[in-house]
Design an enzyme around this catalytic site. Structure first.
Site, PDB file in Angstrom:
ATOM      1  N   ASN A  10       0.851  -1.192   0.000  1.00 37.97           N
ATOM      2  CA  ASN A  10       0.000   0.000   0.000  1.00 37.97           C
ATOM      3  C   ASN A  10       0.884   1.238   0.000  1.00 37.97           C
ATOM      4  O   ASN A  10       1.485   1.587   1.008  1.00 37.97           O
ATOM      5  CB  ASN A  10      -0.901  -0.019   1.243  1.00 37.97           C
ATOM      6  N   LYS A  12      -0.042   4.261  -0.249  1.00 40.55           N
ATOM      7  CA  LYS A  12      -0.741   5.382   0.387  1.00 40.55           C
ATOM      8  C   LYS A  12      -0.603   6.649  -0.480  1.00 40.55           C
ATOM      9  O   LYS A  12      -0.478   6.562  -1.694  1.00 40.55           O
ATOM     10  CB  LYS A  12      -0.245   5.567   1.816  1.00 40.55           C
ATOM     11  N   HIS A 113      -9.495   0.636   5.299  1.00 46.96           N
ATOM     12  CA  HIS A 113      -8.239   0.955   5.986  1.00 46.96           C
ATOM     13  C   HIS A 113      -8.522   1.937   7.116  1.00 46.96           C
ATOM     14  O   HIS A 113      -9.362   2.830   7.002  1.00 46.96           O
ATOM     15  CB  HIS A 113      -7.243   1.558   4.996  1.00 46.96           C
ATOM     16  N   GLU A 115      -7.044   4.438   8.189  1.00 52.32           N
ATOM     17  CA  GLU A 115      -6.873   5.853   7.880  1.00 52.32           C
ATOM     18  C   GLU A 115      -8.149   6.443   7.272  1.00 52.32           C
ATOM     19  O   GLU A 115      -8.436   7.627   7.438  1.00 52.32           O
ATOM     20  CB  GLU A 115      -5.664   6.046   6.960  1.00 52.32           C
ATOM     21  N   GLU A 183      -5.082  -5.119  10.718  1.00 49.88           N
ATOM     22  CA  GLU A 183      -4.114  -4.039  10.923  1.00 49.88           C
ATOM     23  C   GLU A 183      -4.441  -3.297  12.218  1.00 49.88           C
ATOM     24  O   GLU A 183      -5.296  -2.399  12.218  1.00 49.88           O
ATOM     25  CB  GLU A 183      -4.152  -3.058   9.748  1.00 49.88           C
ATOM     26  N   GLY A 189       2.294   2.624  10.901  1.00 50.80           N
ATOM     27  CA  GLY A 189       3.154   3.786  10.741  1.00 50.80           C
ATOM     28  C   GLY A 189       3.815   4.253  12.024  1.00 50.80           C
ATOM     29  O   GLY A 189       4.398   5.336  12.057  1.00 50.80           O
ATOM     30  N   SER A 229       3.350  -1.852  10.348  1.00 55.96           N
ATOM     31  CA  SER A 229       4.813  -1.727  10.474  1.00 55.96           C
ATOM     32  C   SER A 229       5.530  -3.041  10.139  1.00 55.96           C
ATOM     33  O   SER A 229       6.497  -3.424  10.804  1.00 55.96           O
ATOM     34  CB  SER A 229       5.183  -1.249  11.881  1.00 55.96           C
TER      35      SER A 229
END
Length: 266
Positions: A10, A12, A113, A115, A183, A189, A229
């Site tokens: 990904n 991003k 996701h 985010e 996740e 991150g 990560s």
């Protein structure tokens, strides 16, 4: 029958024409396991059939670079969108439809996701509608689920994750074209990563939930991958676990370390 290992990258909201071209060239020239990839561009094949393909690889650039990536990326590595809308073509400014992705040769999309759930406030019901639309339109779905640090510390991880999955189960019966990506939000991150035991425990519970809620077949065949990560340093221990079927890689997918993650089963 063994589930085929799956590694997604990904990207991003990163990259430029030059940067994405460099990544494409790197993937095209990388010494990847010769069994990496899949035959043909149609994601609607039996991912669990016996074959000489060990690892399925999918990369997800920003929407602006989807066609650039698909045009120049080596065959055997598929391309995913990072999002898709749940409605057909029409007056939906700024969105991309399933049919447009399909027309451009894009065979997967990432949905749910954290985010997008957290920053853009996408609810599980919307993600479920998007998932249904993608599958009905012929696009495979990498379905992301995960809990916050506060939810983990309150021992609500399984409750949160299965609730996110349950919203999809209300609309989708056939999970054969879904890859579930666990996740944990606190590990995305941040440089933190769930321990091998923590990740395996959640993957096991997801598989158990699939058996009780969807079907035993879905439990046995659905690939559940880990994201948060992931690096070339920690992927090997994670890959040994019985219910971890691959990875959704964030920052490391922009670096040569991604090649080592792809080759983890070599």
């Amino acid at each position: 029958m063994a589930r085929r290992f799956f590694v997604g990258g990904n990207f991003k909201m990163n990259g430029s024409v030059k940067a994405i071209t460099d990544i494409i060239n790197g993937l095209n020239n990388a010494q990847l396991d010769p069994n990496v990839g899949m035959s043909g561009a149609d994601c609607f094949v039996d991912h669990n059939r016996e074959s000489d393909t060990v690892t399925e690889v999918v990369v997800a650039p920003s929407a602006l670079y989807l066609m650039l990536t698909r045009e120049h990326l080596r065959q055997g590595i598929e391309v995913a969108a990072q999002n898709v809308f749940d409605r057909p073509n029409g007056a939906f400014t700024g969105e991309i439809s399933v049919s447009q992705l399909k027309d451009a040769g894009i065979t997967w999309t990432i949905l749910g996701h954290s985010e997008r759930r957290v920053i853009l406030q996408e609810e599980s019901t919307l993600i479920a509608r998007k998932t249904e639309a993608a599958l009905n339109g012929g696009i495979g779905v990498i379905l992301c689920v995960g809990e916050s640090l506060e939810q983990r510390e309150a021992n609500k991880t399984i409750e949160v994750v299965t609730a996110q999955l349950a919203a999809v189960a209300e609309r989708v019966k056939d999970w054969s074209k879904i890859v579930i990506a666990y996740e944990p939000i606190w590990a995305i991150g941040t440089g933190k990563v769930a321990t091998t035991q923590q990740a395996q425990e959640v993957h096991y519970e997801i598989r158990k939930w699939l058996a009780s809620t969807v079907s035993q077949e879905a439990s046995e065949n659905t690939r559940i991958i880990y994201g948060g990560s992931v690096t070339d340093k920690n992927c090997r221990d994670l890959a040994t676990q019985p219910d971890i079927d691959g990875f959704l890689v964030g920052g490391a997918s922009l670096k040569p370390a991604f090649f080592d993650i792809v080759n983890v089963k070599r």
